[in-house]
Design a protein around this motif. Sequence first.
Motif, PDB file in Angstrom:
ATOM      1  N   LEU A 127       0.789  -1.155   0.083  1.00  0.00           N
ATOM      2  CA  LEU A 127      -0.086   0.078  -0.055  1.00  0.00           C
ATOM      3  C   LEU A 127       0.875   1.107  -0.020  1.00  0.00           C
ATOM      4  O   LEU A 127       1.651   1.472   0.805  1.00  0.00           O
TER       5      LEU A 127
ATOM      6  N   ASP B 250      -2.282   5.593  -0.789  1.00  0.00           N
ATOM      7  CA  ASP B 250      -3.448   4.576  -0.840  1.00  0.00           C
ATOM      8  C   ASP B 250      -3.525   4.032  -2.102  1.00  0.00           C
ATOM      9  O   ASP B 250      -4.537   3.353  -2.718  1.00  0.00           O
TER      10      ASP B 250
ATOM     11  N   MET C 299       0.375  -2.005   5.198  1.00  0.00           N
ATOM     12  CA  MET C 299      -1.031  -1.815   5.657  1.00  0.00           C
ATOM     13  C   MET C 299      -1.015  -1.116   7.049  1.00  0.00           C
ATOM     14  O   MET C 299      -2.130  -0.622   7.345  1.00  0.00           O
TER      15      MET C 299
ATOM     16  N   VAL D 132      -2.003   2.703   8.156  1.00  0.00           N
ATOM     17  CA  VAL D 132      -3.499   3.011   8.157  1.00  0.00           C
ATOM     18  C   VAL D 132      -4.105   2.750   9.487  1.00  0.00           C
ATOM     19  O   VAL D 132      -5.140   3.173   9.876  1.00  0.00           O
TER      20      VAL D 132
ATOM     21  N   LEU E 235     -11.559   6.072   0.697  1.00  0.00           N
ATOM     22  CA  LEU E 235     -10.084   6.012   0.727  1.00  0.00           C
ATOM     23  C   LEU E 235      -9.385   7.357   0.780  1.00  0.00           C
ATOM     24  O   LEU E 235      -9.974   8.355   0.974  1.00  0.00           O
ATOM     25  N   ALA E 236      -8.226   7.683   0.425  1.00  0.00           N
ATOM     26  CA  ALA E 236      -7.579   8.953   0.567  1.00  0.00           C
ATOM     27  C   ALA E 236      -8.199   9.947   0.026  1.00  0.00           C
ATOM     28  O   ALA E 236      -8.903   9.568  -1.079  1.00  0.00           O
TER      29      ALA E 236
END
Length: 362
Positions: free
Chosen positions: A244, A248, A272, A275, A353-354
Amino acid sequence: MTGRAGPGVRVLVVEDSAVVRHVLARLIRDDPRLELVEAVETAEEALRLVPLLRPDVISMDVRLPGMDGLEATRRIMAECPTPIVIVSDSSTDPALRISMNALRSGALSVVQKPAGWPVDAAGGRAIATQLYIMSQVPVIRHRLHYGAVGPAVEAPPPPRLRPRLIGMAASTGGPQAFSHVMGALPAGFPWPILLVQHMGAGFMEGFAAWLDTQTRLSVGLARQGDVMRPGHVYVAPAEAHLTLGAGDEIRLNHAPPVGGQRPSANALFASMARVGAGAIGVLLTGMGEDGAVGLRDMRRAGGYTIAEDRSTAIVHGMPGAAERIGAVSISLPLEQIAPHLVAIASAVPRLPLAAGMEGRRP
Protein backbone atom coordinates in the motif's frame (compact mmCIF):
# COMPACT_ATOMS: atom_id res chain seq x y z
CA MET A 1 5.42 -48.37 -13.73
CA THR A 2 4.24 -49.32 -10.26
CA GLY A 3 5.49 -48.18 -6.89
CA ARG A 4 6.54 -49.83 -3.67
CA ALA A 5 3.97 -51.15 -1.24
CA GLY A 6 3.70 -49.08 1.91
CA PRO A 7 1.56 -46.98 4.19
CA GLY A 8 2.07 -43.69 2.37
CA VAL A 9 -0.41 -41.51 0.50
CA ARG A 10 -1.22 -43.30 -2.76
CA VAL A 11 -0.34 -41.21 -5.83
CA LEU A 12 -1.34 -41.73 -9.46
CA VAL A 13 0.89 -39.85 -11.93
CA VAL A 14 -0.53 -38.84 -15.33
CA GLU A 15 2.25 -37.46 -17.56
CA ASP A 16 3.03 -38.12 -21.22
CA SER A 17 6.72 -37.17 -21.08
CA ALA A 18 8.78 -40.22 -20.16
CA VAL A 19 11.47 -37.99 -18.63
CA VAL A 20 9.09 -36.03 -16.43
CA ARG A 21 7.15 -39.17 -15.57
CA HIS A 22 10.39 -40.72 -14.32
CA VAL A 23 11.26 -37.58 -12.35
CA LEU A 24 7.88 -37.47 -10.63
CA ALA A 25 8.00 -41.20 -9.88
CA ARG A 26 11.44 -40.73 -8.34
CA LEU A 27 10.27 -37.79 -6.22
CA ILE A 28 7.34 -39.83 -4.94
CA ARG A 29 9.43 -42.92 -4.22
CA ASP A 30 11.99 -40.83 -2.34
CA ASP A 31 9.37 -39.27 -0.06
CA PRO A 32 8.38 -41.50 2.89
CA ARG A 33 4.95 -39.85 3.02
CA LEU A 34 4.02 -41.01 -0.48
CA GLU A 35 3.50 -44.23 -2.40
CA LEU A 36 3.44 -44.42 -6.20
CA VAL A 37 0.61 -46.71 -7.28
CA GLU A 38 0.96 -46.13 -11.04
CA ALA A 39 2.38 -43.70 -13.60
CA VAL A 40 0.59 -43.48 -16.95
CA GLU A 41 0.91 -41.33 -20.05
CA THR A 42 -2.69 -40.76 -21.16
CA ALA A 43 -5.87 -39.37 -19.65
CA GLU A 44 -7.81 -42.33 -20.99
CA GLU A 45 -5.64 -44.75 -19.02
CA ALA A 46 -6.03 -42.59 -15.90
CA LEU A 47 -9.82 -42.62 -16.21
CA ARG A 48 -9.73 -46.41 -16.44
CA LEU A 49 -7.48 -46.80 -13.40
CA VAL A 50 -8.91 -44.27 -10.96
CA PRO A 51 -11.97 -46.34 -9.95
CA LEU A 52 -9.81 -49.48 -9.77
CA LEU A 53 -6.81 -48.12 -7.85
CA ARG A 54 -8.64 -45.45 -5.81
CA PRO A 55 -5.55 -43.23 -5.40
CA ASP A 56 -5.49 -40.66 -2.61
CA VAL A 57 -4.25 -37.92 -4.95
CA ILE A 58 -3.49 -37.52 -8.66
CA SER A 59 -0.60 -35.62 -10.27
CA MET A 60 -2.07 -34.49 -13.59
CA ASP A 61 -0.36 -32.96 -16.62
CA VAL A 62 -2.42 -30.67 -18.87
CA ARG A 63 -1.02 -31.32 -22.33
CA LEU A 64 -1.65 -35.02 -23.00
CA PRO A 65 -2.16 -36.99 -26.24
CA GLY A 66 -5.84 -37.51 -26.93
CA MET A 67 -7.96 -36.19 -24.07
CA ASP A 68 -6.18 -33.35 -22.24
CA GLY A 69 -5.66 -33.15 -18.50
CA LEU A 70 -8.33 -30.53 -17.96
CA GLU A 71 -11.06 -32.69 -19.47
CA ALA A 72 -9.72 -35.68 -17.51
CA THR A 73 -9.91 -33.60 -14.33
CA ARG A 74 -13.52 -32.67 -15.06
CA ARG A 75 -14.42 -36.31 -15.73
CA ILE A 76 -12.71 -37.60 -12.60
CA MET A 77 -14.32 -34.95 -10.40
CA ALA A 78 -17.74 -35.82 -11.83
CA GLU A 79 -17.40 -39.59 -11.76
CA CYS A 80 -14.91 -40.50 -9.02
CA PRO A 81 -13.95 -37.35 -7.04
CA THR A 82 -10.26 -37.45 -6.14
CA PRO A 83 -7.88 -34.66 -5.09
CA ILE A 84 -5.99 -33.51 -8.19
CA VAL A 85 -2.82 -31.42 -8.36
CA ILE A 86 -1.99 -30.02 -11.80
CA VAL A 87 1.75 -30.35 -12.45
CA SER A 88 2.36 -28.38 -15.61
CA ASP A 89 4.80 -26.24 -17.53
CA SER A 90 3.26 -22.78 -17.47
CA SER A 91 5.47 -21.55 -20.31
CA THR A 92 4.41 -24.01 -23.00
CA ASP A 93 1.12 -22.39 -23.93
CA PRO A 94 0.27 -19.12 -22.15
CA ALA A 95 -3.05 -18.88 -24.00
CA LEU A 96 -4.17 -22.05 -22.28
CA ARG A 97 -4.44 -20.09 -19.00
CA ILE A 98 -3.64 -23.28 -17.19
CA SER A 99 -4.42 -22.21 -13.66
CA MET A 100 -7.82 -20.70 -14.46
CA ASN A 101 -8.98 -23.71 -16.42
CA ALA A 102 -7.50 -26.22 -13.97
CA LEU A 103 -9.14 -24.67 -10.94
CA ARG A 104 -12.41 -24.32 -12.83
CA SER A 105 -12.19 -28.01 -13.73
CA GLY A 106 -11.88 -28.98 -10.07
CA ALA A 107 -8.13 -29.24 -9.43
CA LEU A 108 -7.03 -28.19 -5.96
CA SER A 109 -3.72 -26.57 -6.86
CA VAL A 110 -1.29 -25.91 -9.70
CA VAL A 111 2.48 -26.39 -9.42
CA GLN A 112 5.38 -25.93 -11.82
CA LYS A 113 6.56 -29.04 -13.64
CA PRO A 114 10.17 -30.07 -12.88
CA ALA A 115 12.49 -29.47 -15.84
CA GLY A 116 14.50 -32.65 -15.38
CA TRP A 117 16.52 -34.73 -12.96
CA PRO A 118 18.02 -33.97 -10.55
CA VAL A 119 15.36 -31.60 -9.23
CA ASP A 120 16.63 -29.11 -6.69
CA ALA A 121 15.76 -30.10 -3.13
CA ALA A 122 13.32 -27.25 -2.55
CA GLY A 123 11.44 -27.83 -5.81
CA GLY A 124 11.12 -31.56 -5.26
CA ARG A 125 10.00 -31.11 -1.69
CA ALA A 126 7.41 -28.54 -2.75
CA ILE A 127 5.81 -30.91 -5.30
CA ALA A 128 5.81 -33.84 -2.88
CA THR A 129 4.36 -31.71 -0.11
CA GLN A 130 1.59 -30.39 -2.37
CA LEU A 131 0.62 -33.95 -3.26
CA TYR A 132 0.68 -35.02 0.38
CA ILE A 133 -1.33 -32.07 1.69
CA MET A 134 -3.92 -32.11 -1.07
CA SER A 135 -4.50 -35.81 -0.53
CA GLN A 136 -5.98 -34.89 2.84
CA VAL A 137 -8.66 -32.61 1.37
CA PRO A 138 -12.09 -34.26 1.05
CA VAL A 139 -13.61 -33.51 -2.35
CA ILE A 140 -17.19 -33.96 -3.46
CA ARG A 141 -18.23 -33.56 -7.09
CA HIS A 142 -15.78 -30.79 -8.01
CA ARG A 143 -16.28 -28.94 -4.72
CA LEU A 144 -14.31 -28.80 -1.50
CA HIS A 145 -16.19 -29.96 1.56
CA TYR A 146 -15.41 -27.77 4.54
CA GLY A 147 -17.75 -29.57 6.91
CA ALA A 148 -21.21 -28.67 8.12
CA VAL A 149 -21.76 -24.98 8.60
CA GLY A 150 -22.72 -24.34 12.17
CA PRO A 151 -24.73 -21.43 13.52
CA ALA A 152 -23.15 -18.08 12.79
CA VAL A 153 -21.06 -16.78 15.66
CA GLU A 154 -20.18 -13.17 14.96
CA ALA A 155 -17.97 -11.25 17.34
CA PRO A 156 -18.77 -7.54 17.38
CA PRO A 157 -16.19 -5.34 15.69
CA PRO A 158 -13.87 -3.41 17.97
CA PRO A 159 -15.52 -0.15 19.05
CA ARG A 160 -12.94 2.09 17.35
CA LEU A 161 -12.74 0.06 14.14
CA ARG A 162 -13.05 2.29 11.08
CA PRO A 163 -11.86 0.19 8.12
CA ARG A 164 -11.35 1.46 4.59
CA LEU A 165 -9.51 -1.44 3.00
CA ILE A 166 -8.79 -5.14 3.48
CA GLY A 167 -5.69 -7.27 2.92
CA MET A 168 -5.95 -11.04 2.51
CA ALA A 169 -3.27 -13.68 2.09
CA ALA A 170 -3.01 -17.46 1.72
CA SER A 171 -0.72 -20.18 0.45
CA THR A 172 -1.52 -23.91 0.21
CA GLY A 173 -5.27 -24.36 -0.19
CA GLY A 174 -5.71 -20.65 -0.84
CA PRO A 175 -7.56 -20.71 -4.18
CA GLN A 176 -10.49 -22.64 -2.74
CA ALA A 177 -10.46 -20.64 0.49
CA PHE A 178 -10.49 -17.34 -1.42
CA SER A 179 -13.30 -18.63 -3.63
CA HIS A 180 -15.32 -19.49 -0.53
CA VAL A 181 -14.83 -16.06 1.07
CA MET A 182 -15.10 -13.92 -2.07
CA GLY A 183 -18.11 -15.81 -3.31
CA ALA A 184 -20.02 -14.86 -0.17
CA LEU A 185 -19.31 -11.11 -0.39
CA PRO A 186 -22.07 -8.94 -1.92
CA ALA A 187 -21.71 -6.88 -5.06
CA GLY A 188 -21.96 -3.69 -3.01
CA PHE A 189 -19.08 -4.57 -0.70
CA PRO A 190 -17.68 -1.18 0.27
CA TRP A 191 -13.91 -1.70 0.47
CA PRO A 192 -11.08 -2.67 -1.89
CA ILE A 193 -9.24 -5.90 -1.16
CA LEU A 194 -5.50 -6.47 -1.67
CA LEU A 195 -4.73 -10.16 -2.11
CA VAL A 196 -1.57 -12.26 -1.91
CA GLN A 197 -1.60 -15.91 -3.02
CA HIS A 198 1.56 -18.01 -3.13
CA MET A 199 1.50 -19.71 -6.54
CA GLY A 200 3.92 -20.46 -9.37
CA ALA A 201 4.87 -17.39 -11.38
CA GLY A 202 3.30 -18.53 -14.63
CA PHE A 203 -0.09 -19.17 -13.10
CA MET A 204 -1.04 -15.87 -11.45
CA GLU A 205 -2.93 -14.30 -14.34
CA GLY A 206 -5.04 -17.41 -14.72
CA PHE A 207 -5.67 -17.54 -10.97
CA ALA A 208 -6.95 -13.95 -10.95
CA ALA A 209 -9.16 -14.62 -13.98
CA TRP A 210 -10.58 -17.74 -12.34
CA LEU A 211 -11.25 -15.94 -9.04
CA ASP A 212 -13.11 -13.24 -10.98
CA THR A 213 -15.61 -15.93 -12.00
CA GLN A 214 -16.18 -16.98 -8.38
CA THR A 215 -17.38 -13.66 -6.95
CA ARG A 216 -19.60 -10.66 -7.62
CA LEU A 217 -16.60 -8.40 -6.99
CA SER A 218 -14.23 -7.33 -9.75
CA VAL A 219 -10.91 -9.23 -9.62
CA GLY A 220 -7.72 -8.53 -11.54
CA LEU A 221 -3.95 -8.40 -11.26
CA ALA A 222 -2.72 -5.32 -9.41
CA ARG A 223 -0.86 -2.71 -11.46
CA GLN A 224 1.66 -0.14 -10.31
CA GLY A 225 -0.10 3.07 -9.31
CA ASP A 226 -3.64 1.64 -9.40
CA VAL A 227 -6.01 3.79 -7.35
CA MET A 228 -8.05 1.37 -5.29
CA ARG A 229 -11.79 1.25 -5.85
CA PRO A 230 -14.50 -0.16 -3.58
CA GLY A 231 -15.56 -3.70 -4.38
CA HIS A 232 -12.40 -4.41 -6.40
CA VAL A 233 -9.89 -7.16 -5.62
CA TYR A 234 -6.24 -6.51 -6.51
CA VAL A 235 -4.18 -9.71 -6.83
CA ALA A 236 -0.41 -9.55 -6.38
CA PRO A 237 1.23 -10.43 -9.71
CA ALA A 238 4.01 -12.98 -10.07
CA GLU A 239 7.34 -12.20 -8.42
CA ALA A 240 6.31 -8.78 -7.08
CA HIS A 241 5.52 -7.60 -3.58
CA LEU A 242 2.11 -5.93 -3.38
CA THR A 243 2.07 -3.03 -0.91
CA LEU A 244 0.00 0.00 0.00
CA GLY A 245 1.50 3.31 -1.10
CA ALA A 246 1.53 6.53 0.90
CA GLY A 247 -1.46 7.87 -1.02
CA ASP A 248 -3.42 4.63 -0.76
CA GLU A 249 -2.36 3.64 -4.26
CA ILE A 250 -1.03 0.23 -5.30
CA ARG A 251 2.72 -0.15 -5.11
CA LEU A 252 4.60 -3.11 -6.63
CA ASN A 253 8.27 -3.82 -6.10
CA HIS A 254 10.74 -6.54 -6.91
CA ALA A 255 12.74 -6.40 -3.69
CA PRO A 256 14.18 -9.74 -2.52
CA PRO A 257 11.75 -12.35 -1.19
CA VAL A 258 10.65 -11.89 2.41
CA GLY A 259 10.92 -15.14 4.31
CA GLY A 260 11.35 -16.92 0.99
CA GLN A 261 8.17 -15.45 -0.50
CA ARG A 262 7.56 -12.91 -3.26
CA PRO A 263 4.83 -11.76 -3.16
CA SER A 264 4.92 -11.74 0.62
CA ALA A 265 1.96 -11.50 2.97
CA ASN A 266 4.27 -9.91 5.53
CA ALA A 267 5.20 -7.16 3.06
CA LEU A 268 1.53 -6.45 2.32
CA PHE A 269 0.35 -6.42 5.94
CA ALA A 270 3.33 -4.36 7.13
CA SER A 271 2.55 -1.68 4.53
CA MET A 272 -1.08 -1.61 5.67
CA ALA A 273 -0.13 -1.12 9.31
CA ARG A 274 0.41 2.60 8.73
CA VAL A 275 -3.32 3.19 8.29
CA GLY A 276 -4.00 1.75 11.75
CA ALA A 277 -7.67 1.18 12.41
CA GLY A 278 -8.39 1.82 8.74
CA ALA A 279 -7.23 -1.68 7.80
CA ILE A 280 -8.46 -5.24 8.21
CA GLY A 281 -6.06 -8.14 7.67
CA VAL A 282 -7.21 -11.68 6.90
CA LEU A 283 -4.80 -14.63 6.94
CA LEU A 284 -6.04 -17.92 5.51
CA THR A 285 -4.68 -21.43 5.04
CA GLY A 286 -1.04 -21.94 4.15
CA MET A 287 2.25 -23.61 4.98
CA GLY A 288 4.96 -21.72 6.83
CA GLU A 289 4.71 -18.44 8.71
CA ASP A 290 4.35 -15.75 6.04
CA GLY A 291 1.94 -13.04 7.15
CA ALA A 292 2.21 -13.60 10.90
CA VAL A 293 4.63 -10.76 11.67
CA GLY A 294 2.91 -8.35 9.28
CA LEU A 295 -0.46 -9.16 10.82
CA ARG A 296 1.02 -8.42 14.25
CA ASP A 297 2.25 -5.05 12.94
CA MET A 298 -1.30 -4.29 11.80
CA ARG A 299 -2.85 -5.27 15.11
CA ARG A 300 -0.34 -3.24 17.14
CA ALA A 301 -1.15 -0.24 14.94
CA GLY A 302 -4.87 -0.55 15.71
CA GLY A 303 -5.97 -2.65 12.74
CA TYR A 304 -8.37 -5.56 13.00
CA THR A 305 -6.92 -8.98 12.19
CA ILE A 306 -8.68 -12.23 11.34
CA ALA A 307 -7.14 -15.71 11.03
CA GLU A 308 -8.76 -18.81 9.63
CA ASP A 309 -9.53 -21.24 12.45
CA ARG A 310 -7.79 -24.59 12.66
CA SER A 311 -11.12 -26.37 12.18
CA THR A 312 -11.30 -25.42 8.47
CA ALA A 313 -7.75 -24.49 7.41
CA ILE A 314 -6.33 -27.05 4.97
CA VAL A 315 -2.94 -26.13 6.44
CA HIS A 316 -2.97 -24.13 9.68
CA GLY A 317 0.69 -23.09 9.42
CA MET A 318 0.32 -19.40 8.54
CA PRO A 319 -2.77 -18.58 10.64
CA GLY A 320 -1.40 -20.74 13.48
CA ALA A 321 1.89 -18.81 13.47
CA ALA A 322 -0.06 -15.54 13.69
CA GLU A 323 -2.08 -16.86 16.63
CA ARG A 324 1.07 -17.92 18.50
CA ILE A 325 2.61 -14.44 18.40
CA GLY A 326 -0.55 -12.59 19.39
CA ALA A 327 -1.22 -11.16 15.93
CA VAL A 328 -4.88 -12.19 15.71
CA SER A 329 -7.92 -10.24 16.90
CA ILE A 330 -10.24 -13.17 16.15
CA SER A 331 -10.01 -16.66 14.62
CA LEU A 332 -13.01 -17.78 12.59
CA PRO A 333 -13.94 -20.88 10.57
CA LEU A 334 -13.79 -20.19 6.86
CA GLU A 335 -17.56 -20.04 6.36
CA GLN A 336 -17.89 -17.30 9.00
CA ILE A 337 -15.26 -14.91 7.64
CA ALA A 338 -17.34 -13.34 4.85
CA PRO A 339 -20.47 -12.90 7.04
CA HIS A 340 -18.26 -11.30 9.69
CA LEU A 341 -16.82 -8.84 7.16
CA VAL A 342 -20.31 -8.03 5.90
CA ALA A 343 -21.47 -7.45 9.49
CA ILE A 344 -18.58 -5.04 10.02
CA ALA A 345 -19.46 -3.23 6.81
CA SER A 346 -23.07 -2.91 7.93
CA ALA A 347 -22.29 -1.73 11.46
CA VAL A 348 -19.34 0.60 10.98
CA PRO A 349 -19.55 4.04 9.35
CA ARG A 350 -17.69 3.90 6.07
CA LEU A 351 -14.60 6.05 5.57
CA PRO A 352 -13.48 6.93 2.05
CA LEU A 353 -10.08 6.14 0.66
CA ALA A 354 -7.47 8.88 0.68
CA ALA A 355 -9.04 12.24 -0.11
CA GLY A 356 -10.28 12.51 -3.66
CA MET A 357 -9.37 8.95 -4.62
CA GLU A 358 -12.59 7.05 -4.19
CA GLY A 359 -14.48 6.68 -7.41
CA ARG A 360 -11.55 7.49 -9.67
CA ARG A 361 -10.82 4.97 -12.34
CA PRO A 362 -7.30 3.57 -12.40
